[in-house]
Motif scaffolding. Structure first.
Motif, PDB file in Angstrom:
ATOM      1  N   ALA A 164      36.447  32.055  40.441  1.00 22.17           N
ATOM      2  CA  ALA A 164      37.709  32.786  40.444  1.00 22.17           C
ATOM      3  C   ALA A 164      38.443  32.587  41.766  1.00 22.17           C
ATOM      4  N   LYS A 188      39.885  28.841  41.988  1.00 27.43           N
ATOM      5  CA  LYS A 188      41.012  28.577  41.080  1.00 27.43           C
ATOM      6  C   LYS A 188      41.214  27.107  40.720  1.00 27.43           C
ATOM      7  N   ALA A 223      34.361  38.201  32.774  1.00 23.24           N
ATOM      8  CA  ALA A 223      34.900  38.152  34.134  1.00 23.24           C
ATOM      9  C   ALA A 223      36.398  37.867  34.118  1.00 23.24           C
ATOM     10  N   GLY A 224      36.973  37.768  32.919  1.00 23.59           N
ATOM     11  CA  GLY A 224      38.422  37.586  32.808  1.00 23.59           C
ATOM     12  C   GLY A 224      38.874  36.159  33.080  1.00 23.59           C
ATOM     13  N   LYS A 277      42.354  32.270  31.773  1.00 24.28           N
ATOM     14  CA  LYS A 277      43.052  31.754  32.958  1.00 24.28           C
ATOM     15  C   LYS A 277      42.607  30.359  33.368  1.00 24.28           C
ATOM     16  N   ILE A 278      41.295  30.117  33.337  1.00 26.53           N
ATOM     17  CA  ILE A 278      40.784  28.799  33.712  1.00 26.53           C
ATOM     18  C   ILE A 278      39.993  28.259  32.509  1.00 26.53           C
TER      19      ILE A 278
END
Lengths: 401, 288
Positions: A227, A230, A253-254, A258-259
């Motif tokens: 995280a 990035k 972990a969300g 996003k990735i």
């Protein structure tokens, strides 16, 4: 499973007796001289039936026996007799177990195994004894690389092969940099080698390598690092319980939205029920997929489901193809296992009509096969496209290649 | 390291350490008070996870499943002590190792027969199934925080039980001098049976509580077993307080080891153990 084994063995014995009697009768009528009925062909199945990989060992065994049963219990005109040995995926016992089945039980053909560490021991024994060997899973590179031998074949994949096309896929999606994460052990490192080569060739940049000791599943620390770093994407290799936990933790972990996360097929094979919604949409590469439209795949799936009340997986396909390869070789030699040159030449030339699609055998004796791009939809790894057509393992260090 | 990331890693260490404590505290109780080396402790962790998987599916509620699972594991602990373990108190450690190793094999095989060899997952309870965003890319699962809270509560309850209650006093006395306690008219056999069941229930509870964030798979107990022994040795055999401190230390060593010295991440817990043993051969908190 054990009951199944016993009863199927008994059934094939009965069938065998009946078949042998029939053959003997016709044989005497047509043959110019009386030929003794050939002894049964002993096939050694050295696979894990307990421990973490038990499900894989059983799938391979089921499918292998399915093919033989479809052929009336015979290959090259010879009845099959199974010698089954549980290798427990225990590398420390690999050489001993292989010696036992080859030298004491005197099998004619050695089929196995799943775990690369055990395979290393088996390859040693195969090379020393010269017994015809077919590897139905272990992707351990050296088996068709530095340690390749005329009598050793593989019906599955090399670790390099399954993940090499992933870099190209990721580039096409516009991910120019990524973080790699896996377990630090032989297979993890081989997968990394295959991935790195493919990704860097198309201009990708691996910004960070992350490794966990095998089979540690505490991912939280490294997810936090991901995280913070990035990257454009994450590429990974995990299998079994570790793969389930990694994919779930990644989502929790969300990071999932996003990735983007990529991996080879082992990350999502046989694990989707446990991964649930966390795995939805993941793209992976492997030599098998759900929704392949080959007629062979359809008939295989139906037959397997009918025989075992289970859906087959990639491991079952590999077991089935191991039996096909044995059939091709032995049929060419008319059942004479001593005619190894003929057997080997026949398998080398063959095109195997596999449920995964047709494949040929490389000079190092590894399948030359299409690697598919698959996407997780519900509880299946849906076929999306061909990530790499006819991919052959580089077989580095193999004197036959 | 960015301070925010540092704090998050500290939170990760704490969360891992607390779950580890739950498993190890049972081991240290059984080892320290009863003198039994229980190699099958990891199996109870695994059994807990499988129970959570089955019971959640059966009753449809994770918390109810937890409650039922604890009852079942207490019953299992009582039965095992009565059937097998109580025969070992006067025997050499070697017999205990043999028996409990045998139990590992039996539990693994039973697990394979009952649940098969597939990997399973347990759903996080609906109302806790969300994450709090911490940074731009990272979120923290609420369930993990709740889990750590439950572990802390249990640690406090255990401290109270052992240090502040009559039962705890008897347990401590029994650990020091079994014969004397018996002579005073306390049923030491029953006491040991309770301690064993409590230890087993703690391991199983840890497996159940952790099941939504870990996954449920064959052989999952073995890893936990080894690191739990490390916790017990670092903390001092039989010391629950020691187990708590040691588990947190290992949580920190493991988390930061993976990030800062990935080459030796597999060894950090053992290096920590070696260092502690050099400094204090009997562990951090020797039982008085």
């Amino acid at each position: 499973m054990n009951d199944n084994n016993v009863s199927s063995k008994r059934r094939s014995l009965l069938k065998g007796a009946a078949g042998a009697a029939g053959l003997a009768a016709t044989g005497i009528l047509h043959a110019p001289a009386v030929i003794a009925q050939p002894a049964r062909l002993k096939v050694g199945l050295m696979l894990p039936y307990t421990g973490t990989y038990a499900a894989l060992g059983n799938a391979i065994t089921n499918a292998f026996k399915l093919y033989i049963a479809e052929k009336g219990g015979k290959v090259g005109g010879r009845e099959i007799e199974y010698v089954v040995l549980d290798d427990e995926s225990e590398p420390a016992k690999g050489v001993d177990n292989a010696n036992r089945i080859v030298n004491r039980d005197k099998v004619d053909v050695l089929v196995g195994t799943v775990h690369s560490g055990v395979q290393a021991g088996m390859v040693k024994v195969s090379r020393e004894s010269g017994v015809l060997s077919i590897i139905p899973n272990a992707g351990f590179g050296a088996a068709t690389g530095q340690l390749c031998a005329p009598n050793i074949f593989r019906s599955s994949f090399s670790n390099w092969q399954t993940i090499h096309p992933l870099g190209k896929v990721m580039m096409e999606k516009g991910h120019k940099s990524c973080v790699w994460i896996s377990w630090k052990y032989a297979a993890g490192e081989e997968m990394f080698g295959g991935f790195k080569e493919g990704y860097e060739k198309v201009g990708g940049k691996i910004v960070k390598e992350m490794w966990l000791p095998f089979p540690n599943v505490e991912f939280q620390a490294l997810l936090t690092e991901i995280a913070a770093a990035k990257p454009d994407a994450v590429a990974c290799f995990f299998a079994g319980g570790g793969a389930v936990k990694f994919v779930k933790d990644y989502d929790a972990a969300g990071l999932k939205g996003k990735i983007p996360l990529y991996g080879n097929g082992f990350v999502t094979d046989g694990t989707l029920q446990a991964q649930g919604s966390s795995a939805q949409g993941l793209l992976t590469t492997l030599h098998y997929a759900d929704g392949l439209e080959f007629p062979k795949d359809k008939t295989f799936r139906l037959a397997y489901a009918k025989a075992y009340k289970l859906q087959p997986d990639v491991y079952a396909v590999q077991g089935y193809d191991a039996a096909q390869m044995l059939d091709v070789g032995l049929s060419a030699a008319k059942g004479d296992i001593k005619a190894q040159k003929q057997i080997v030449a026949a398998i080398e030339k063959a095109t195997i009509d596999s449920p995964r699609g047709r494949f040929t055998i490389s000079r190092a004796h590894n399948p030359v096969q299409d690697i598919y791009l698959r996407q997780v939809v519900g509880e299946s790894n849906k076929f999306v496209g061909i990530a790499w057509k006819n991919l052959s393992d580089p077989a580095r260090g193999c004197s036959m290649a | 390291m960015d301070p925010a990331i540092f704090l998050i890693q500290l939170l990760n260490s704490l969360q891992y350490g607390l779950l580890l404590f739950l498993v190890a505290s049972g081991l240290t109780l059984i080892f320290g008070i009863m003198g039994i080396i229980n190699l099958a402790h990891g199996s109870f962790y695994m059994i807990g996870a499988y129970l959570a998987f089955s019971l959640t599916a059966a009753v449809g509620n994770f918390w109810l499943a937890l409650f039922l699972g604890v009852l079942l594991s207490v019953a299992l602990g009582l039965a095992l002590e009565w059937l097998l373990i109580q025969r070992l108190y006067h025997r050499d450690h070697l017999y205990q190792v043999l028996l409990t190793y045998g139990l590992i094999l039996i539990f693994e095989e039973a697990r394979s027969l009952i649940w098969g060899d597939d990997v399973h997952g347990v759903q996080v309870p609906e109302f806790l199934n969300f994450s709090i965003p911490l940074t731009e890319t990272l979120s923290y699962q609420v369930y993990r925080v709740v889990m750590s809270g439950i572990c802390l509560l249990l640690a406090a309850a255990m401290y109270f039980l052992i240090q502040r209650t009559r039962l705890g006093m008897m347990i401590r006395a029994g650990a020091t001098n079994r014969e004397m306690v018996q002579a005073l008219g306390i049923n030491i056999g029953l006491l040991y049976r309770l301690v064993f069941a409590l230890g087993i229930a703690l391991a199983a509870f840890a497996g159940m509580l952790g099941s939504p964030i870990s996954s449920v798979y064959p052989g999952m107990g073995n890893q936990v077993l080894i690191v739990s022994f490390v916790v017990v040795v670092i903390g001092g055999i039989g010391s629950v307080r020691g187990a708590l401190v040691a588990a947190l230390l290992i949580g920190i060593a493991d988390t930061f080891g993976k990030v800062l010295v990935p080459q030796i991440a597999g060894m950090t817990a053992y290096l920590l153990m070696a260092a502690v043993l050099l400094w204090r051969p009997e562990g951090l908190f020797k039982r008085a």
